[in-house]
Motif scaffolding. Structure first.
Motif, PDB file in Angstrom:
ATOM      1  N   TYR A 158       6.876  12.708   4.245  1.00 33.19           N
ATOM      2  CA  TYR A 158       5.646  12.886   5.027  1.00 33.19           C
ATOM      3  C   TYR A 158       4.650  11.795   4.651  1.00 33.19           C
ATOM      4  O   TYR A 158       4.709  11.244   3.547  1.00 33.19           O
ATOM      5  CB  TYR A 158       5.011  14.257   4.749  1.00 33.19           C
ATOM      6  CG  TYR A 158       5.683  15.402   5.470  1.00 33.19           C
ATOM      7  CD1 TYR A 158       5.207  15.853   6.692  1.00 33.19           C
ATOM      8  CD2 TYR A 158       6.801  16.031   4.927  1.00 33.19           C
ATOM      9  CE1 TYR A 158       5.815  16.908   7.349  1.00 33.19           C
ATOM     10  CE2 TYR A 158       7.420  17.084   5.572  1.00 33.19           C
ATOM     11  CZ  TYR A 158       6.918  17.520   6.791  1.00 33.19           C
ATOM     12  OH  TYR A 158       7.526  18.562   7.440  1.00 33.19           O
ATOM     13  N   ARG A 159       3.732  11.531   5.570  1.00 37.40           N
ATOM     14  CA  ARG A 159       2.684  10.535   5.328  1.00 37.40           C
ATOM     15  C   ARG A 159       1.312  11.143   5.602  1.00 37.40           C
ATOM     16  O   ARG A 159       1.067  11.737   6.658  1.00 37.40           O
ATOM     17  CB  ARG A 159       2.896   9.305   6.210  1.00 37.40           C
ATOM     18  CG  ARG A 159       1.799   8.248   6.086  1.00 37.40           C
ATOM     19  CD  ARG A 159       2.267   6.932   6.670  1.00 37.40           C
ATOM     20  NE  ARG A 159       3.406   6.401   5.891  1.00 37.40           N
ATOM     21  CZ  ARG A 159       4.223   5.465   6.323  1.00 37.40           C
ATOM     22  NH1 ARG A 159       4.047   4.935   7.528  1.00 37.40           N
ATOM     23  NH2 ARG A 159       5.213   5.032   5.557  1.00 37.40           N
ATOM     24  N   TYR A 160       0.435  11.021   4.614  1.00 34.34           N
ATOM     25  CA  TYR A 160      -0.951  11.462   4.743  1.00 34.34           C
ATOM     26  C   TYR A 160      -1.624  10.654   5.848  1.00 34.34           C
ATOM     27  O   TYR A 160      -1.493   9.419   5.898  1.00 34.34           O
ATOM     28  CB  TYR A 160      -1.648  11.248   3.406  1.00 34.34           C
ATOM     29  CG  TYR A 160      -3.066  11.738   3.303  1.00 34.34           C
ATOM     30  CD1 TYR A 160      -3.428  13.025   3.703  1.00 34.34           C
ATOM     31  CD2 TYR A 160      -4.057  10.919   2.752  1.00 34.34           C
ATOM     32  CE1 TYR A 160      -4.738  13.476   3.578  1.00 34.34           C
ATOM     33  CE2 TYR A 160      -5.360  11.364   2.605  1.00 34.34           C
ATOM     34  CZ  TYR A 160      -5.695  12.640   3.032  1.00 34.34           C
ATOM     35  OH  TYR A 160      -6.990  13.092   2.899  1.00 34.34           O
ATOM     36  N   LEU A 161      -2.338  11.327   6.749  1.00 33.42           N
ATOM     37  CA  LEU A 161      -2.908  10.642   7.904  1.00 33.42           C
ATOM     38  C   LEU A 161      -3.985   9.633   7.531  1.00 33.42           C
ATOM     39  O   LEU A 161      -4.231   8.686   8.282  1.00 33.42           O
ATOM     40  CB  LEU A 161      -3.488  11.673   8.881  1.00 33.42           C
ATOM     41  CG  LEU A 161      -2.487  12.646   9.527  1.00 33.42           C
ATOM     42  CD1 LEU A 161      -3.212  13.571  10.496  1.00 33.42           C
ATOM     43  CD2 LEU A 161      -1.373  11.879  10.242  1.00 33.42           C
ATOM     44  N   LYS A 162      -4.608   9.801   6.365  1.00 35.12           N
ATOM     45  CA  LYS A 162      -5.715   8.919   5.991  1.00 35.12           C
ATOM     46  C   LYS A 162      -5.292   7.829   5.003  1.00 35.12           C
ATOM     47  O   LYS A 162      -6.153   7.130   4.470  1.00 35.12           O
ATOM     48  CB  LYS A 162      -6.872   9.741   5.419  1.00 35.12           C
ATOM     49  CG  LYS A 162      -7.484  10.685   6.450  1.00 35.12           C
ATOM     50  CD  LYS A 162      -8.674  11.446   5.885  1.00 35.12           C
ATOM     51  CE  LYS A 162      -9.278  12.376   6.939  1.00 35.12           C
ATOM     52  NZ  LYS A 162     -10.433  13.130   6.415  1.00 35.12           N
ATOM     53  N   ILE A 163      -4.002   7.699   4.765  1.00 36.84           N
ATOM     54  CA  ILE A 163      -3.560   6.652   3.853  1.00 36.84           C
ATOM     55  C   ILE A 163      -3.458   5.335   4.614  1.00 36.84           C
ATOM     56  O   ILE A 163      -3.089   5.304   5.798  1.00 36.84           O
ATOM     57  CB  ILE A 163      -2.206   7.008   3.204  1.00 36.84           C
ATOM     58  CG1 ILE A 163      -1.968   6.156   1.962  1.00 36.84           C
ATOM     59  CG2 ILE A 163      -1.053   6.880   4.196  1.00 36.84           C
ATOM     60  CD1 ILE A 163      -0.812   6.640   1.098  1.00 36.84           C
ATOM     61  N   VAL A 164      -3.831   4.229   3.948  1.00 38.58           N
ATOM     62  CA  VAL A 164      -3.792   2.909   4.586  1.00 38.58           C
ATOM     63  C   VAL A 164      -3.051   1.953   3.661  1.00 38.58           C
ATOM     64  O   VAL A 164      -3.086   2.085   2.432  1.00 38.58           O
ATOM     65  CB  VAL A 164      -5.207   2.374   4.876  1.00 38.58           C
ATOM     66  CG1 VAL A 164      -5.904   3.247   5.900  1.00 38.58           C
ATOM     67  CG2 VAL A 164      -6.035   2.291   3.603  1.00 38.58           C
ATOM     68  N   ASP A 165      -2.378   0.990   4.253  1.00 36.86           N
ATOM     69  CA  ASP A 165      -1.644  -0.007   3.478  1.00 36.86           C
ATOM     70  C   ASP A 165      -2.617  -0.937   2.764  1.00 36.86           C
ATOM     71  O   ASP A 165      -3.703  -1.246   3.264  1.00 36.86           O
ATOM     72  CB  ASP A 165      -0.745  -0.842   4.382  1.00 36.86           C
ATOM     73  CG  ASP A 165       0.433  -0.056   4.932  1.00 36.86           C
ATOM     74  OD1 ASP A 165       0.733   1.017   4.372  1.00 36.86           O
ATOM     75  OD2 ASP A 165       1.043  -0.509   5.915  1.00 36.86           O
ATOM     76  N   ASP A 166      -2.212  -1.381   1.597  1.00 35.44           N
ATOM     77  CA  ASP A 166      -2.948  -2.434   0.910  1.00 35.44           C
ATOM     78  C   ASP A 166      -2.671  -3.762   1.610  1.00 35.44           C
ATOM     79  O   ASP A 166      -1.628  -3.911   2.274  1.00 35.44           O
ATOM     80  CB  ASP A 166      -2.505  -2.513  -0.550  1.00 35.44           C
ATOM     81  CG  ASP A 166      -2.959  -1.314  -1.350  1.00 35.44           C
ATOM     82  OD1 ASP A 166      -4.097  -1.333  -1.835  1.00 35.44           O
ATOM     83  OD2 ASP A 166      -2.174  -0.346  -1.469  1.00 35.44           O
ATOM     84  N   PRO A 167      -3.550  -4.725   1.489  1.00 32.04           N
ATOM     85  CA  PRO A 167      -3.316  -6.025   2.136  1.00 32.04           C
ATOM     86  C   PRO A 167      -1.971  -6.622   1.707  1.00 32.04           C
ATOM     87  O   PRO A 167      -1.680  -6.706   0.523  1.00 32.04           O
ATOM     88  CB  PRO A 167      -4.481  -6.879   1.631  1.00 32.04           C
ATOM     89  CG  PRO A 167      -5.557  -5.887   1.324  1.00 32.04           C
ATOM     90  CD  PRO A 167      -4.848  -4.677   0.810  1.00 32.04           C
ATOM     91  N   GLY A 168      -1.167  -6.996   2.698  1.00 28.35           N
ATOM     92  CA  GLY A 168       0.122  -7.592   2.401  1.00 28.35           C
ATOM     93  C   GLY A 168       1.162  -6.616   1.914  1.00 28.35           C
ATOM     94  O   GLY A 168       2.219  -7.023   1.420  1.00 28.35           O
ATOM     95  N   ASP A 169       0.900  -5.311   2.030  1.00 31.38           N
ATOM     96  CA  ASP A 169       1.825  -4.313   1.519  1.00 31.38           C
ATOM     97  C   ASP A 169       3.122  -4.324   2.321  1.00 31.38           C
ATOM     98  O   ASP A 169       3.132  -4.503   3.526  1.00 31.38           O
ATOM     99  CB  ASP A 169       1.188  -2.919   1.603  1.00 31.38           C
ATOM    100  CG  ASP A 169       1.809  -1.956   0.618  1.00 31.38           C
ATOM    101  OD1 ASP A 169       2.647  -2.400  -0.180  1.00 31.38           O
ATOM    102  OD2 ASP A 169       1.457  -0.771   0.655  1.00 31.38           O
TER     103      ASP A 169
END
Length: 419
Positions: free
Chosen positions: A199-210
């Motif tokens: 599952y993925r949390y809806l408010k999670i964001v990738d780090d730059p260049g992730d």
């Protein structure tokens, strides 16, 4: 009768009482809680309930891992780093904990890492952490650091969640995870069996260049199929430490059967640490002679220690002979060893965890020689005029005993600290 006290002591800090009263008043509409009175979360992260980068999620998870000796597993306690635990359940608060406090169990741990507004539960699909307004289901190949894994079983009424860290190999056959399935918080390698749903949390964001990342164990060659450019050691990465000992030369064996218990000690009386499926590749660091059991028509007293899971499995469910070839006998500082001490008192409780709120595994009488493999700081209790927070693990009984009822000093000499 000298027994471990059954009354759970309230661990609310006196300094928090005015704050708790203010919160209750606010909930009842009797007043407001000034922003200055609310405790700020000590774990690193942004605004509670706000967007979270993957690096922040892993950093928060690692904060509880570093404090693992201070945070015993409980489905009733709420914890805030720098303040400690409160064991008061407030029905008016979703998840049973005030904002910034999180329940000290698997779902509370993941909620804390995500910096969620609530201490969510590991409930059936569509509830708790898997509510549609909290997360969404993803595929195995989409997994990135900070996503989480859920296991549901209607047959055994099992609910468990763990936080995904990173893949071990390019073939994605095993991964590193943070797991609070039992005391303490663990950071360990697991085989991918399909047992968990990502599952993925809806408010999670990738780090730059992730991008997809892999884990390189210290002092080892790169994992098979992984190039140096695929291993990310960015500044935000905290040191990733395997919780158990054992060298990279430890042998791997394959389990068989259905769902197998990994236990705290080499005995069926040892509480399950976790479960693994048949067909899993597991690393065995040492083996010992423990309880003699019969299962699936096979009788054996040999048990193997799995350092990546922090527990024991009967050799019956390892493919191979009764005594595994090339695996040493547990000795010295390995899990099978331990110093012997004598209990005192009448009948003493051996408990599942280092707290009087945990279930009783068995009892031992005073005057009994018991083997102690390690000791840890747990709940501070007073019994027979003695106060102590030290607890010893008895591998032959699969549980913990307060050091109060062991003959000797408060902290037992020559006994290592439980990792």
């Amino acid at each position: 009768m000298h027994t471990t006290p059954l009354v759970k002591t309230r661990r609310t800090h006196l300094s928090l009482i005015p704050l708790l009263m203010a919160m209750v008043m606010a909930l009842l509409g009797l007043g407001s809680v000034p922003a200055s009175a609310l405790p700020a979360p000590e774990e690193p992260g942004a605004v509670v309930g706000g967007a979270m980068s993957r690096s922040e999620v892993i950093t928060r998870a690692h904060a509880w891992y570093q404090l693992r000796e201070r945070i015993p597993y409980s489905q009733e306690d709420c914890y805030l780093t720098g303040v400690g635990s409160v064991d008061i359940r407030w029905s008016a608060i979703t998840g049973g904990c005030f904002p910034s406090y999180y329940r000290t169990d698997c779902a509370g741990f993941v909620s804390m890492a995500l910096n969620a507004t609530n201490s969510f539960s590991a409930l059936p699909p569509g509830e708790g952490l898997t509510r549609s307004d909290v997360s969404r289901k993803i595929s195995k190949n989409e997994l990135k650091p900070g996503d989480f894994l859920m296991h549901f079983s209607d047959v055994h009424a099992e609910r468990h969640t763990q936080l995904f860290d990173r893949w071990v190999d390019a073939g994605k056959t095993s991964y590193w995870a943070y797991d609070f399935g039992a005391y303490p918080v663990k950071h360990r390698k697991e085989a991918w069996t399909g047992w968990y749903t990502p599952y993925r949390y809806l408010k999670i964001v990738d780090d730059p260049g992730d991008s997809t990342v892999f884990y390189q164990e210290p002092n080892t060659a790169l994992p098979v199929g992984v190039s140096a450019s695929m291993v990310r050691n960015t500044d935000y990465r905290l040191p990733l430490v395997e919780i158990s000992g054992g060298s990279n030369s430890d042998g791997f064996f394959t389990t068989w059967g259905d769902v197998l218990n990994v236990r705290r000690g080499p005995s069926t009386s040892g509480a399950p640490v976790t479960t693994i499926r048949g067909g899993s590749r597991v690393r065995v660091s040492c083996q010992t002679h423990g309880q003699r059991i019969t299962a699936d028509g096979i009788t054996n007293d040999a048990w193997a220690y799995l350092p990546d899971y922090g527990g024991w499995i009967t050799n019956i469910y390892l493919q191979g002979p009764a005594w595994m070839p090339g695996v040493p006998t547990c000795s010295g500082t390995q899990p099978g060893s331990g110093a012997t001490f004598t209990t005192w008192g009448d009948v003493i409780n051996v408990r599942q965890n280092t707290t009087t709120a945990s279930s009783v595994v068995t009892t031992v009488k005073g005057g009994t020689p018991v083997r102690v493999s390690c000791q840890a700081r747990g709940q501070r209790i007073t019994a027979d005029g003695i106060t102590n927070d030290a607890w010893s693990y008895l591998p032959d009984y699969g549980g913990w005993i307060t050091n109060i009822y062991l003959q000797g000093p408060a902290w037992m000499p020559g006994v290592p600290t439980c990792i």
